[in-house]
Design a protein around this motif. Structure first.
Motif, short mmCIF file in Angstrom:
data_model
loop_
_atom_site.label_atom_id
_atom_site.label_comp_id
_atom_site.label_asym_id
_atom_site.label_seq_id
_atom_site.Cartn_x
_atom_site.Cartn_y
_atom_site.Cartn_z
N LEU A 82 9.10 0.16 5.85
CA LEU A 82 10.65 -0.40 6.04
C LEU A 82 11.31 0.81 5.37
CD1 LEU A 82 12.05 -2.45 7.07
CD2 LEU A 82 12.09 -3.67 4.73
N PHE A 83 12.29 1.49 6.19
CA PHE A 83 13.13 2.19 5.58
C PHE A 83 14.42 1.45 5.26
CE2 PHE A 83 10.21 4.70 8.15
CZ PHE A 83 10.30 6.13 7.61
N TYR A 84 14.76 1.84 4.01
CA TYR A 84 16.11 1.38 3.51
C TYR A 84 16.57 1.80 2.09
CZ TYR A 84 13.08 -1.09 0.22
OH TYR A 84 12.11 -1.55 -0.83
N ASP A 85 17.65 2.18 2.01
CA ASP A 85 18.48 2.46 0.69
C ASP A 85 17.94 3.86 0.40
OD1 ASP A 85 20.30 2.16 -1.26
OD2 ASP A 85 18.82 1.32 -2.92
N ASP A 86 17.86 4.82 1.37
CA ASP A 86 17.52 6.14 1.05
C ASP A 86 15.96 6.25 0.51
OD1 ASP A 86 19.64 7.57 2.13
OD2 ASP A 86 20.59 7.70 0.18
N ARG A 87 15.00 5.37 0.77
CA ARG A 87 13.66 5.17 0.29
C ARG A 87 12.81 4.60 1.54
NH1 ARG A 87 14.25 1.22 -4.19
NH2 ARG A 87 15.93 0.73 -3.02
N VAL A 88 11.54 4.67 1.42
CA VAL A 88 10.81 4.08 2.35
C VAL A 88 9.49 3.30 1.69
CG1 VAL A 88 9.22 6.05 2.55
CG2 VAL A 88 9.11 4.38 4.45
N ALA A 89 9.50 2.08 2.19
CA ALA A 89 8.44 1.18 1.53
C ALA A 89 7.17 1.14 2.39
CB ALA A 89 8.83 -0.15 1.02
N VAL A 90 6.01 1.20 1.93
CA VAL A 90 4.83 1.53 2.90
C VAL A 90 4.09 0.62 2.41
CG1 VAL A 90 3.95 3.46 1.71
CG2 VAL A 90 3.19 2.75 4.09
N ALA A 91 3.30 -0.28 3.22
CA ALA A 91 2.00 -1.04 2.97
C ALA A 91 0.90 -0.55 3.91
CB ALA A 91 2.20 -2.40 3.08
N HIS A 92 -0.26 -0.71 3.41
CA HIS A 92 -1.37 -0.33 4.35
C HIS A 92 -2.65 -0.79 3.90
CE1 HIS A 92 -2.81 2.78 1.46
NE2 HIS A 92 -3.80 2.95 2.21
N VAL A 93 -3.56 -1.15 4.80
CA VAL A 93 -4.84 -1.50 4.68
C VAL A 93 -5.62 -0.80 5.88
CG1 VAL A 93 -6.46 -3.56 4.76
CG2 VAL A 93 -4.07 -3.86 4.24
N GLY A 94 -6.97 -0.21 5.19
CA GLY A 94 -7.79 0.51 5.82
C GLY A 94 -7.41 2.00 6.02
N ASP A 95 -7.73 2.60 7.26
CA ASP A 95 -7.70 3.97 7.18
C ASP A 95 -6.66 4.64 8.30
OD1 ASP A 95 -9.04 3.51 9.54
OD2 ASP A 95 -10.82 4.57 9.18
N SER A 96 -5.73 3.82 8.55
CA SER A 96 -4.40 4.08 9.35
C SER A 96 -3.43 4.86 8.38
CB SER A 96 -3.69 3.05 10.18
OG SER A 96 -4.57 2.70 11.25
N ARG A 97 -2.71 5.82 8.60
CA ARG A 97 -2.25 6.66 7.63
C ARG A 97 -0.68 6.82 7.72
NH1 ARG A 97 -6.51 11.89 6.94
NH2 ARG A 97 -7.97 10.75 5.98
N MET A 98 -0.13 7.22 6.54
CA MET A 98 1.20 7.86 6.71
C MET A 98 1.31 9.33 6.15
SD MET A 98 5.08 6.39 5.35
CE MET A 98 4.79 7.09 3.58
N TYR A 99 1.95 10.18 6.95
CA TYR A 99 2.11 11.52 6.32
C TYR A 99 3.33 11.87 6.18
CZ TYR A 99 -2.98 12.91 7.86
OH TYR A 99 -4.30 12.97 8.16
N ARG A 100 3.64 12.98 5.65
CA ARG A 100 5.14 13.24 5.35
C ARG A 100 5.43 14.88 5.58
NH1 ARG A 100 7.18 11.87 -0.23
NH2 ARG A 100 6.00 13.69 -0.66
N LEU A 101 6.28 15.37 6.32
CA LEU A 101 6.51 16.66 6.25
C LEU A 101 7.66 16.77 5.76
CD1 LEU A 101 6.24 19.70 7.48
CD2 LEU A 101 7.64 18.87 9.42
N ARG A 102 7.85 17.60 4.56
CA ARG A 102 9.20 17.99 3.85
C ARG A 102 9.19 19.42 3.58
NH1 ARG A 102 10.22 14.35 -1.41
NH2 ARG A 102 11.08 13.02 0.45
N GLY A 103 10.09 19.95 4.49
CA GLY A 103 10.29 21.40 4.49
C GLY A 103 9.02 21.77 5.11
N GLU A 104 8.30 22.77 4.33
CA GLU A 104 7.03 23.45 5.16
C GLU A 104 5.76 22.66 4.33
OE1 GLU A 104 6.83 27.50 4.45
OE2 GLU A 104 8.59 27.91 5.61
N GLU A 105 5.94 21.60 3.56
CA GLU A 105 4.84 20.92 2.99
C GLU A 105 4.57 19.48 3.72
OE1 GLU A 105 3.35 18.82 -1.31
OE2 GLU A 105 5.51 19.77 -1.08
#
Length: 274
Positions: free
Chosen positions: A118-141
């Motif tokens: 859930l994206f809110y207030d210039d942040r993102v809250a994330v919840a996960h269970v198992g091996d589905s993933r969230m990645y982030r591209l910031r600049g070149e990283e």
């Protein structure tokens, strides 16, 4: 800026090259800044049922609870409502799936992984269970922000196997935590600051099992101006490398700031650091 103007969101899902049906489920709600991705497991299409229940519960319940509240509001425990909603409704989905599996023999043992944010207030809250993933591209990283709940990840953490050897392991799909298998589940939750220009990738393991992280990151970076094409190319890469599983992706680009509106007193307090 309104959240739906600040974020660009696209999603795609594909059965892959081997499976006859797709047990992944994905959805997003641009008005809320909510994304949900679930990778189901279980025979006789039960995985599809499990992931569908998880996605339905999360999307409907979060929307219902935010009709008269804001995700940055504090709940009774002092935690932000956005985090509480993700955690509580993953647990609610877990119980719904577990009860369905208990009451209908054809669904016995079904379950699903999940990653939801859930994206809110210039942040993102994330919840996960198992091996589905969230990645982030910031600049070149480009980096994986979530940590898999899997036997392989535990082996890496304990030093029993290196990350290089893990790429060749046959234990990639052995998760240690899943939604719907037991009556209770413990979702992992975190909140991350976001920056304008960030791109967040949510995916089932059908992508990262088939494509190296470096190639995933390079694809997202090269095609960041066309998220729909980036999603198509990621799925194509997975299928070109064998497509042994269903593959799903959600891409979210942060185009502008979306800080929560605050009254003059809250602004004054923030200026003085209180």
């Amino acid at each position: 800026m309104d959240i739906q103007d600040a974020l660009e969101i696209v999603s795609q899902t594909n059965p892959g090259m081997v499976r006859s049906h797709n047990e992944d489920s994905v959805t997003y709600d641009a008005e809320l800044g909510l994304v949900v991705l679930a990778d189901g497991m279980g025979g006789y299409n039960a995985g599809e049922v499990a992931s569908g229940i998880a996605v339905s519960v999360l999307s409907s319940e979060v929307r219902h609870h935010l009709e008269n509240a804001r995700p940055e509001d504090m709940d009774g425990t002092g935690e932000e409502l956005g985090v509480t909603l993700l955690r509580d409704n993953v647990k609610k989905a877990n119980l719904s799936i577990f009860r369905a599996a208990q009451s209908q023999p054809q669904y016995a043992g079904m379950g699903t992984t999940i990653v939801t944010a859930l994206f809110y207030d210039d942040r993102v809250a994330v919840a996960h269970v198992g091996d589905s993933r969230m990645y982030r591209l910031r600049g070149e990283e480009f980096e994986c922000v979530t940590r898999d709940h899997s036997l392989l990840q535990e082996q890496i953490d304990s030093g029993l196997i290196s990350k290089e050897d893990a790429r060749l392991s046959k234990n990639k799909n052995l998760v240690t935590r899943a939604v719907g298998i037991d009556a209770e589940v413990d979702p992992e939750t975190h909140v991350h600051e976001v920056q304008v220009g960030d791109i967040y990738l949510f995916c089932s393991d059908g992508l990262n099992d088939m494509v190296e992280d470096e190639d995933i990151g390079m694809t997202v970076q090269m095609l960041q101006s066309n998220l729909q094409l980036a999603a198509t190319q990621l799925i194509q890469l997975a299928n070109d490398n064998g497509g042994r599983d269903n593959v799903s992706v959600i891409l979210v680009k942060v185009k502008g700031r979306y800080a929560a509106p605050r009254g003059w007193w809250e602004k004054l307090r923030s200026w003085f650091g209180n």
